[in-house]
Design a protein around this motif. Structure first.
Motif, mmCIF file in Angstrom:
data_model
loop_
_atom_site.group_PDB
_atom_site.id
_atom_site.type_symbol
_atom_site.label_atom_id
_atom_site.label_comp_id
_atom_site.label_asym_id
_atom_site.label_seq_id
_atom_site.Cartn_x
_atom_site.Cartn_y
_atom_site.Cartn_z
ATOM 1 N N LEU A 28 5.627 47.279 32.827
ATOM 2 C CA LEU A 28 6.275 46.018 33.182
ATOM 3 C C LEU A 28 5.439 44.811 32.781
ATOM 4 C CD1 LEU A 28 7.555 47.004 36.739
ATOM 5 C CD2 LEU A 28 8.932 46.725 34.680
ATOM 6 N N ARG A 29 4.135 44.974 32.766
ATOM 7 C CA ARG A 29 3.244 43.860 32.448
ATOM 8 C C ARG A 29 3.161 43.616 30.946
ATOM 9 N NH1 ARG A 29 -1.045 45.712 34.680
ATOM 10 N NH2 ARG A 29 -0.814 44.620 36.693
ATOM 11 N N GLU A 40 10.440 38.152 29.838
ATOM 12 C CA GLU A 40 10.897 37.470 31.043
ATOM 13 C C GLU A 40 12.415 37.345 31.051
ATOM 14 O OE1 GLU A 40 8.917 36.438 33.721
ATOM 15 O OE2 GLU A 40 7.509 37.674 32.600
ATOM 16 N N LEU A 43 13.921 40.726 31.965
ATOM 17 C CA LEU A 43 13.784 40.993 33.403
ATOM 18 C C LEU A 43 14.768 40.167 34.227
ATOM 19 C CD1 LEU A 43 9.889 41.068 33.674
ATOM 20 C CD2 LEU A 43 11.408 42.984 34.175
ATOM 21 N N TYR A 68 8.927 42.001 39.985
ATOM 22 C CA TYR A 68 9.008 41.509 38.610
ATOM 23 C C TYR A 68 10.329 40.809 38.358
ATOM 24 C CZ TYR A 68 4.747 43.077 36.305
ATOM 25 O OH TYR A 68 3.441 43.205 35.887
ATOM 26 N N SER A 71 10.608 37.382 40.480
ATOM 27 C CA SER A 71 9.742 36.321 39.944
ATOM 28 C C SER A 71 10.241 35.832 38.596
ATOM 29 C CB SER A 71 8.293 36.820 39.838
ATOM 30 O OG SER A 71 8.220 37.976 39.020
ATOM 31 N N ALA A 72 10.742 36.762 37.761
ATOM 32 C CA ALA A 72 11.247 36.370 36.441
ATOM 33 C C ALA A 72 12.503 35.518 36.573
ATOM 34 C CB ALA A 72 11.530 37.611 35.609
ATOM 35 N N ALA A 107 0.242 44.414 40.763
ATOM 36 C CA ALA A 107 0.609 43.287 39.894
ATOM 37 C C ALA A 107 0.571 41.998 40.706
ATOM 38 C CB ALA A 107 1.987 43.505 39.289
ATOM 39 N N ARG A 110 2.290 38.617 39.649
ATOM 40 C CA ARG A 110 3.725 38.409 39.824
ATOM 41 C C ARG A 110 4.052 37.897 41.228
ATOM 42 N NH1 ARG A 110 6.049 38.393 34.817
ATOM 43 N NH2 ARG A 110 7.989 38.209 36.011
#
Length: 498
Positions: A28-29, A40, A43, A68, A71-72, A107, A110
């Motif tokens: 994911l990162r 982004e 996601l 994720y 936040s995206a 993470a 995030r």
């Protein structure tokens, strides 16, 4: 075939089927060849079926993936990216209350990215206060201990101050969990990591909040931490540290009656700047300041000078958001003037006290003195005629009430043991001193004692008797002095005082 990590459908499949959370966090990162912006956008998009990906994920079990996506989507939405659907506020609240901290720590960048979007989302909802409980949950649950500083902490305190909504939970966090560790991590986005300014900002804001809540002792600790934080790479002190010094000095006067010594490692640059500012003159004029020339002499002159200095630079204090503290300092000054009067006078009339503090209304002076007595700031009594009698703090002794009883003898009628005055105790001590002197004279005239003393010194085997009581009649060296009680006379009527 491995799931496609370049589409939201492929990412959701990996999130729901992966048994290796660290590998999932890496997937994911890593933006891959498409780049960060494209990742982004992926996601933040909906499934190919049009379904919201958050509707198929469990917050607790799939914390990493939900974090994720949330936040995206918030980041893209507030950066005017068309076509991005904003998540429901209820979904954000559920996540902040129920996320799995262990997954979130894989993470943390995030989570910090999400926290930075929460205030904007709350404003979008029309109430910035809505973000406070969510930020508190993120700041206290993400690190292993609540005493660990994260980049979310200063956001939480700033939001509380902006909304003037300081919750009890925030006060408890500040008082019971002073920072003793830093939440540092390595990640792709270094701008989300903890910075030097985060530490300064948190402790500075913490000092302001605690001052507003009246917890001056804890506030002074926070301001001092911000003031003395070491700079990085030999850089000059930050402007925020100068602001912390100003508030520290003002609170010291309000709470402690005057400026206190600062740690030796306080930046001399900050001290020079402060001494050249109006704040230094204001502090010097405070009643508890060690600068009597600046305080002034005579009735109410010091307090009058304090007011003149405040009026002279009122616009400066207002522009630097310190006027409230300065006005409080002026309001507290009469208490410290009265406190100083107790060091000089035994009795004073209310009218005389009023002259010293610049208050003409006797009833107002009486109310102030009564308030100080009730808060135990001073020990005093006020007579019906308006005479204030100041009392010294009672001394402390290492003996119990029953130990004192034999010393006092017969007390005057109507006086209980708990109400014994200083003159009665002094009289008892004088009686005991006279008694001990009489015993000493009787011992010196005792032939039996003198003959035993001569015989003991003569049989010591180390020389003839001499004028002293050491070996050979000499006086002992310092290390030869007898231990306490070695020559005490064992008599029931002899009292030994340690």
């Amino acid at each position: 075939m491995a799931p496609d990590s370049q589409s939201i459908d492929g990412l959701i499949q990996q999130i729901t089927t992966s048994n290796n959370l660290e590998a999932l966090a890496h997937t994911l990162r890593t933006p891959g060849a498409s780049g960060r912006d494209v990742r982004e956008f992926i996601l933040a998009s909906s499934l190919s079926s049009g379904q919201d990906p958050l509707s198929v994920l469990d917050i607790r079990n799939n914390t990493l993936g939900v974090m994720y996506i949330l936040s995206a989507r918030l980041h893209m939405y507030f950066n005017a990216q068309s076509g991005v659907q904003r998540p429901l506020w209820a979904t954000v609240v559920q996540f902040c209350d129920n996320f799995d901290p262990e997954q979130a720590r894989l993470a943390p960048e995030r989570m910090i990215m999400l926290a930075k979007s929460l205030t904007r989302y709350a404003l979008d909802q029309g109430n910035l206060k809505l973000a406070i409980p969510l930020l508190y949950s993120l700041a206290t649950r993400l690190p292993i201990t609540p005493s660990t500083l994260t980049p979310i902490h200063p956001i939480l305190l700033l939001t509380a101050l902006q909304t003037r909504h300081i919750t009890p939970e925030i006060c408890i966090l500040l008082v019971e969990n002073p920072i003793d560790d830093l939440f540092m991590f390595t990640g792709v986005y270094s701008e989300d990591n903890l910075s030097y300014n985060d530490n300064l900002f948190y402790h500075y804001l913490g000092g302001i909040i605690l001052t507003k809540m009246g917890n001056y002792a804890a506030a002074l600790d926070y301001f001092e931490t911000a003031l003395t934080a070491p700079s990085t790479h030999n850089s000059p002190p930050a402007g925020l540290q100068l602001e912390a010094l100003k508030k520290l000095r003002l609170v010291q006067c309000i709470a402690l009656g005057g400026p206190q010594a600062l740690p030796k490692y306080t930046s001399p640059v900050l001290m020079r700047i402060f001494k050249a500012s109006p704040y230094q003159h204001l502090i010097n004029a405070f009643p508890g300041s060690p600068h009597p020339k600046d305080r002034g002499e005579g009735s109410s002159s010091g307090n009058h000078r304090l007011r003149l200095l405040v009026n002279k630079d009122r616009e400066l204090y207002l522009s630097e958001c310190n006027l409230g503290l300065v006005d409080l300092l002026v309001a507290e000054a009469p208490k410290w003037i009265i406190k100083r009067l107790t060091e000089t006078y035994v009795t004073l009339g209310l009218a005389e006290i009023g002259k010293y503090i610049g208050i003409d209304d006797e009833q107002q002076v009486r109310a102030l003195v009564l308030n100080m007595i009730e808060s135990k700031t001073i020990l005093a009594t006020i007579s019906d005629s308006g005479i204030v009698t100041f009392h010294d703090a009672p001394g402390t002794v290492d003996i119990s009430v029953e130990d004192i009883r034999p010393l006092l003898g017969a007390l005057p009628t109507g006086i209980g043991l708990q109400k014994v005055s200083v003159p009665i105790l002094l009289e008892a001590m004088q009686r005991q001193s006279a008694h001990l002197a009489q015993l000493d004279m009787e011992t010196g005239r005792s032939k039996e004692f003198i003959s035993k003393a001569i015989k003991t010194s003569g049989n010591s085997g180390m020389g003839g008797p001499g004028p002293g009581f050491g070996a050979g009649g000499t006086f002992p060296d310092e290390d030869e002095y007898p231990t306490p009680g070695m020559y005490a006379i064992d008599r029931e009527d002899t009292m030994m005082f340690g």
